[in-house]
Design an enzyme around this catalytic site. Structure first.
Site, short mmCIF file in Angstrom:
data_model
loop_
_atom_site.label_atom_id
_atom_site.label_comp_id
_atom_site.label_asym_id
_atom_site.label_seq_id
_atom_site.Cartn_x
_atom_site.Cartn_y
_atom_site.Cartn_z
N GLY A 101 0.80 -1.21 0.00
CA GLY A 101 0.00 0.00 0.00
C GLY A 101 0.84 1.26 0.00
N GLY A 103 0.37 5.48 0.86
CA GLY A 103 -0.49 6.53 1.40
C GLY A 103 0.11 7.90 1.21
N SER A 104 -0.55 8.90 1.81
CA SER A 104 -0.10 10.28 1.66
C SER A 104 1.25 10.52 2.32
CB SER A 104 -1.14 11.23 2.28
OG SER A 104 -2.39 11.06 1.66
N PHE A 105 1.52 9.79 3.41
CA PHE A 105 2.73 10.06 4.18
C PHE A 105 3.70 8.89 4.24
CE2 PHE A 105 1.12 14.02 5.17
CZ PHE A 105 -0.15 13.96 5.73
N GLY A 106 3.47 7.85 3.48
CA GLY A 106 4.41 6.75 3.55
C GLY A 106 3.95 5.53 2.79
N VAL A 130 3.26 1.05 3.00
CA VAL A 130 2.91 -0.07 3.86
C VAL A 130 3.46 -1.35 3.24
CG1 VAL A 130 1.06 -1.34 4.99
CG2 VAL A 130 0.83 1.11 4.60
N LYS A 132 3.94 0.09 8.46
CA LYS A 132 3.69 1.40 7.85
C LYS A 132 4.91 2.28 8.11
CE LYS A 132 0.36 5.23 7.78
NZ LYS A 132 -0.92 5.72 8.34
N ASP A 185 -10.92 10.56 8.21
CA ASP A 185 -10.37 10.05 6.94
C ASP A 185 -11.04 8.73 6.58
OD1 ASP A 185 -7.05 9.26 5.63
OD2 ASP A 185 -8.79 10.18 4.69
#
Length: 822
Positions: free
Chosen positions: A640, A642-645, A647, A662, A771
Site C-alpha cells: 500500500g 499513502g499520503s505520508f508513507g 505499507v 507502515k 479520513d
C-alpha cells in the site's frame, strides 16, 4: 604545599608505577631482559581496574613472575611466551607496555570486559601467533600495524565495539588461518588472497559489497566461512564449490540474490545457512542446488528460510545424508506436494516448511521419522486428513499445521506424543470432537490452539490435566455444553480464548484459580448468570471479552471493570450498573414489601487511560528487524501507498508473525505530525473493529536518518477499496471474488458503525477519524472489518460531541463518495 586528591585506584596505580621505576634502577637480581617482562606485566596489572576473582593478587614480589597466574615463560630464557587471563571478568584497559614482551607468542584475553582501544604496540610482537581478544568491550579501529606480526595464525576480535573498515594491510599475514571481527566497509581483496586461511568469520557486521567470483580458488584450505548478518549482495560465486574442505558455510541475513550454485564438491559440508536473503526467483529449478548435496555424507543442517525459492521439492531430498537433523525452509514460495522420500532422513529432528505454497497431503510415512522433534507445516495449502501415524513420533515436541485445509477428525493417536508441548491445528476445516486423551496430555505447556475449525461436542473434563499450559484457544468452533469446572486446574494459563461457540450456563467458580490470566475471551456464546466478582481480583487481567452472551445483574466496578477499553460487555441486554463508560442502565432493586427504586447519580469524568491498543507482549523492534522482515523494504513486499508513507508486508524474525509495517516518509510535509497523531490515538483505544497496532519503531536507519514506523496486525483480505474497485492488472486480483455479497456488505457496514460508535461515544476522550474511506477499512481472514489510519484524527476535548461529529462527518463523506451503499 598543594594537596592533590586521588582515588584509591589512582593511588594504587601510582604506587605500582613507582615500584616499577625503583625496580628498574635498583634490582640487581634479574637480567635486564627478564626485568623488562616483569615491568611490562606490572604495567598490565596497573591498567586493570576490576579483578573480581583476584587472579592478579599473585602478581607480586613474593614469587617470580613466571609463577604468576596466567603467565607462561620459556624454559631456557625465562621470558614470557603466553598470557592467558580468559573468562576472569577483568575490566580496564590493555597496557601499551604489552608490546615490550618480545618473546610473546600467545595472548588470550577472551570473555572479559576490557575497554579502550587495542594498543598499536601489539604490532611490535613479531613472534605473536595467536591474538584472542573476543567478547570484550574494546573500541576504536583495528591497528594497521598488526600486519607486522608476520607469524600471526589466529586473529579473533569478535564481540567488541570496534569500528571502521578491515585494514587491507592484514592481507600480508600469509600464515593467518582464522579471522573474525565486527566492522564495516568491504572485505579487502588482499585478505581474500590468503591461501592459508582456514577460518573466516566476519559475521554480525556492517560489511557491504559482493563476494569475489574467484573466492573458491583463493581459499584451498578453508573450513569455515561465515559472513552472516551483514549487507553483502549479489550472487553467490559458483567457484565456492571448489572449497572442498568447507565444513560451515554461513551466508544468512544478507541480500544475496539469484541462483544458488552447485555444492557437489563439498563432501565435508555440515551446515549450510542461506536464510534471510533474496535468493531464488519463485520459479521451478530454484532448489536444484539441494540435489548437488546428495554425495555429502556429513550434512547436519540446511536452512533456506525467508528467500524467494519457488518450484517443487525434488525427490532427491530423500538422498541427502542420513545425518541431516535440520531442514528449515519456511517463508518461501515452494509449491507442489511434499516428497514421501523425506522418510529416508531417519535422523531428522527439525522439519519446518511453514508459509509456503505446498499442496497435497502430509505423507503418512512421516510417522517413520522417529527422531522428529518439531514438525511445522502451517500456512500452506495442504489438505486431506491429519495422518494418524504421526502418533508414532514419540519424541515430537511441537506440531504446527495451522492455516491449511485439513478436514476430518483430530487423530486421537496424537496423544501418544508424550513430549508434545506445542500444538497448533487452528484455521483448518477439522470436525468431530476434541479427543479427551489429547486435550489431557500433561506435556502440553506452551499452547493448544484448535480455533477456527468445525469441532463439535463438549470441552472434555480432561482439560484440567493441563496444569502447566500457558495458552488455550478453542474459539470459533461449534462446541456446546457448560464450561467444565476442571478448567480451573489450568493454573498457569495466561491466555484463554473460548469465544464463538455455544457454551451455556454460568462461569464456574473454579475459574477463580486462574489468578495469572492476562486475556480471557468468552464472547459470542450462550453463557448466563451473574458476572463473577472474583474477576475483579485478577490483577494480571488486561483483556476481558464477555460480549454477546446472556449475563444478568450488576456489572462489577473494580479491577478489570475499571478499564472500559480493555473490557467488552456489549450484547448482554440484562446487565446494569458499572462505570458510566459502559452505558448500561441503572440497576433496579426490589424490596420485600414494595418496589423501591434507587437512582445512582454518577458524574462523568475523563480518566487517565489505563490501557493501550499497543500489544504489550510484542517487543520493541529495531530498524534492522523491520528491514529483514520486509526483505529490505522491497517492492515485492509493498502492499500500500499513502499520503505520508508506504505499507509493507513483513514476517518478524523468531516467531514468524506476519505484520503490516507502515513506514513514514518523513521528508513529506505533515508526515511526522501524522505519525505523532496516530500514536496518540492508538495508545488510548482498543476495539475489535479497530486495526490492532503491535508495536512502534522510532529510530534511525543505517545512514543515520530518522526512521519511524508503525507495526500492525496483518489483514489477510486487504482493504475494502480492493473489493469495491478491483484492479484487473493487480497481482492480487485473482485472490478476490468479483464482488461483495449482500451479507458481507451488511456485516462490514455494521463493523464500521461499531468502530465509529466506540470512537465517538466510548473513548475517554471522543475521537473523530476524519479520513473514513474504503482504503482505510481493512478486512481480516474472516472478513471482519477493522478501521485503520488514524493520522488525521481529531480529539474532541470540551466540545459538544454531537454537533462537532456531525460537521466533521459531513466533510469526511464529502471527500469520499465511494463508500458502499447497502
Amino acid at each position: 604545599m598543594k594537596l592533590v586528591s586521588m582515588s584509591f585506584v589512582e593511588f594504587q596505580s601510582c604506587h605500582l608505577l613507582l615500584g616499577m621505576a625503583f625496580a628498574l634502577c635498583f634490582n640487581q637480581v634479574s637480567s635486564t631482559t627478564n626485568e623488562t617482562d616483569r615491568v611490562a606485566l606490572l604495567a598490565f596489572k596497573a591498567g586493570i581496574t576490576g579483578d573480581p576473582f583476584g587472579v592478579l593478587n599473585s602478581w607480586n614480589n613474593s614469587i617470580g613472575f613466571c609463577q604468576w597466574y596466567g603467565v607462561t615463560c620459556s624454559w631456557k630464557h625465562r621470558r614470557v611466551t603466553a598470557l592467558d587471563l580468559s573468562s576472569q571478568r577483568l575490566s580496564g584497559s590493555i597496557s601499551p607496555h604489552i608490546g615490550n614482551h618480545s618473546f610473546l607468542r600467545e595472548i588470550w584475553l577472551v570473555n572479559n570486559t576490557l575497554d579502550h582501544e587495542i594498543p598499536p604496540q601489539v604490532g611490535q610482537l613479531r613472534r605473536l601467533c595467536h591474538l584472542r581478544l573476543d567478547n570484550n568491550s574494546l573500541v576504536g579501529e583495528i591497528p594497521k600495524n598488526i600486519s607486522i606480526c608476520s607469524n600471526l595464525v589466529t586473529l579473533v576480535l569478535q564481540g567488541n565495539r570496534l569500528i571502521g573498515e578491515i585494514p587491507g594491510e592484514l592481507g600480508s599475514l600469509s600464515k593467518l588461518q582464522a579471522f573474525e571481527n565486527r566492522l564495516s566497509g568491504i572485505i579487502p581483496s588482499s585478505l581474500l588472497n590468503l591461501s592459508s586461511l582456514a577460518f573466516f568469520y566476519v559475521g554480525q557486521n556492517w560489511i557491504q559489497g559482493t563476494l569475489p567470483t574467484s573466492i573458491g580458488l583463493t581459499f584451498p584450505v578453508l573450513e569455515e566461512f561465515s559472513v552472516h548478518e551483514n549487507q553483502l549482495e549479489g550472487l553467490i560465486p559458483p567457484s565456492i564449490s571448489n572449497c572442498t574442505k568447507l565444513v560451515l558455510l554461513q551466508l544468512a541475513n544478507n541480500t544475496f540474490s539469484g541462483k544458488v550454485p552447485s555444492f557437489e564438491n563439498m563432501h565435508k559440508l555440515q551446515k549450510l545457512a542461506l536464510d534471510y536473503n533474496h535468493l531464488g526467483s519463485g520459479k521451478a529449478g530454484d532448489l536444484n542446488f539441494l540435489c548437488s548435496l546428495t554425495n555429502n555424507t556429513k550434512l547436519l543442517k540446511v536452512d533456506i528460510t525467508m528467500n524467494k525459492f519457488g518450484g517443487m521439492l525434488s525427490k532427491c531430498i530423500g538422498n541427502l545424508s542420513t545425518t541431516l537433523t535440520h531442514f528449515v525452509a519456511w517463508g518461501n514460495q515452494i509449491n507442489g506436494e511434499i516428497p514421501e522420500e523425506i522418510e529416508k532422513l531417519v535422523n531428522l529432528e527439525i522439519l519446518n516448511m511453514d508459509l509456503n505454497k505446498l499442496s497435497g497431503v502430509i505423507p503418512s510415512n512421516f510417522g517413520n521419522l522417529q527422531n522428529l522433534v518439531a514438525l511445522a507445516l502451517g500456512g500452506n495449502n495442504l489438505g486431506g486428513t491429519i495422518p494418524s501415524p504421526l502418533g508414532n513420533l514419540t519424541k515430537l515436541m511441537a506440531l504446527d499445521s495451522h492455516g491449511n485445509n485439513f478436514h476430518g477428525k483430530i487423530p486421537s493417536q496424537l496423544s501418544n506424543c508424550q513430549s508434545l508441548y506445542y500444538l497448533d491445528l487452528s484455521h483448518n476445516n477439522l470436525s468431530g470432537t476434541i479427543p479427551p486423551q489429547l486435550i489431557g496430555l500433561t506435556s502440553l505447556t506452551i499452547i493448544v490452539n484448535l480455533s477456527h475449525n468445525h469441532l463439535v461436542g463438549v470441552l472434555p473434563t480432561e482439560v484440567g490435566n493441563l496444569g502447566a499450559l500457558t495458552a488455550l484457544d478453542i474459539s470459533d468452533n461449534l462446541l456446546v455444553g457448560e464450561i467444565p469446572s476442571s478448567l480451573g486446574d489450568c493454573t498457569s494459563l495466561t491466555t484463554l480464548r473460548m469465544g464463538g461457540n455455544f457454551f451455556h450456563g454460568s462461569i464456574p467458580q473454579s475459574i477463580k484459580s486462574l489468578g495469572g490470566i492476562e486475556e480471557m475471551d468468552l464472547s459470542c456464546n450462550n453463557l448466563s448468570g451473574q458476572i463473577p466478582e472474583f474477576l475483579t481480583i485478577f490483577h494480571s487481567l488486561k483483556v476481558l471479552n464477555l460480549s454477546y452472551n446472556k449475563f444478568q445483574g450488576m456489572l462489577p466496578r473494580e479491577g478489570v471493570f475499571k478499564n472500559a477499553t480493555g473490557t467488552s460487555i456489549i450484547g448482554n441486554n440484562e446487565l446494569c450498573g458499572g462505570l458510566p463508560e459502559f452505558h448500561l442502565p441503572n440497576c433496579i432493586y426490589k424490596g420485600s414489601k414494595r418496589r423501591k427504586i434507587n437512582i445512582i447519580i454518577l458524574s462523568k469524568k475523563v480518566n487517565k487511560p489505563v490501557s493501550s491498543s499497543i500489544d504489550d507482549s510484542c517487543p520493541n523492534v529495531s530498524y534492522g528487524t523491520l528491514l529483514k522482515a520486509t526483505d529490505g523494504f522491497s517492492s515485492m513486499s509493498l502492499i500500500g501507498v499513502g499520503s505520508f508513507g508506504f505499507v509493507y508486508r513483513g514476517i518478524l524474525e523468531g516467531d514468524g508473525t506476519i505484520v503490516a509495517v507502515k513506514v513514514f516518509h518523513l521528508v513529506r510535509c505533515g508526515a511526522l505530525k501524522s505519525f505523532i497523531a496516530e500514536c496518540e490515538a492508538l495508545k488510548n483505544i482498543r476495539h475489535r473493529n479497530l486495526l490492532k497496532i503491535l508495536t512502534v519503531c522510532s529510530s534511525t536507519d543505517y545512514q543515520g536518518n530518522d526512521f519511524k514506523a508503525l507495526v500492525y496486525q496483518f489483514m489477510d483480505n486487504g482493504n475494502l477499496e480492493r473489493w469495491l474497485h478491483p484492479n484487473p492488472t493487480s497481482s492480487h486480483s485473482n485472490e478476490l471474488p468479483k464482488k461483495l455479497n449482500f451479507s458481507w456488505r451488511i456485516n462490514i457496514a455494521i463493523d464500521v458503525a461499531f468502530a465509529l460508535d466506540y470512537l465517538h461515544h466510548r473513548c475517554h476522550i471522543p475521537i473523530v477519524h476524519c479520513d473514513l474511506k474504503p482504503s482505510n477499512v481493512l478486512l481480516d481472514a474472516q472478513m471482519v472489518a477493522h478501521l485503520g489510519d488514524f493520522g488525521l484524527v481529531k480529539f474532541l476535548v470540551g466540545s459538544s460531541l454531537d454537533v462537532v461529529v456531525g460537521e466533521i462527518l459531513v466533510k469526511c463523506f464529502e471527500v469520499d463518495k465511494t463508500f458502499p451503499s447497502i
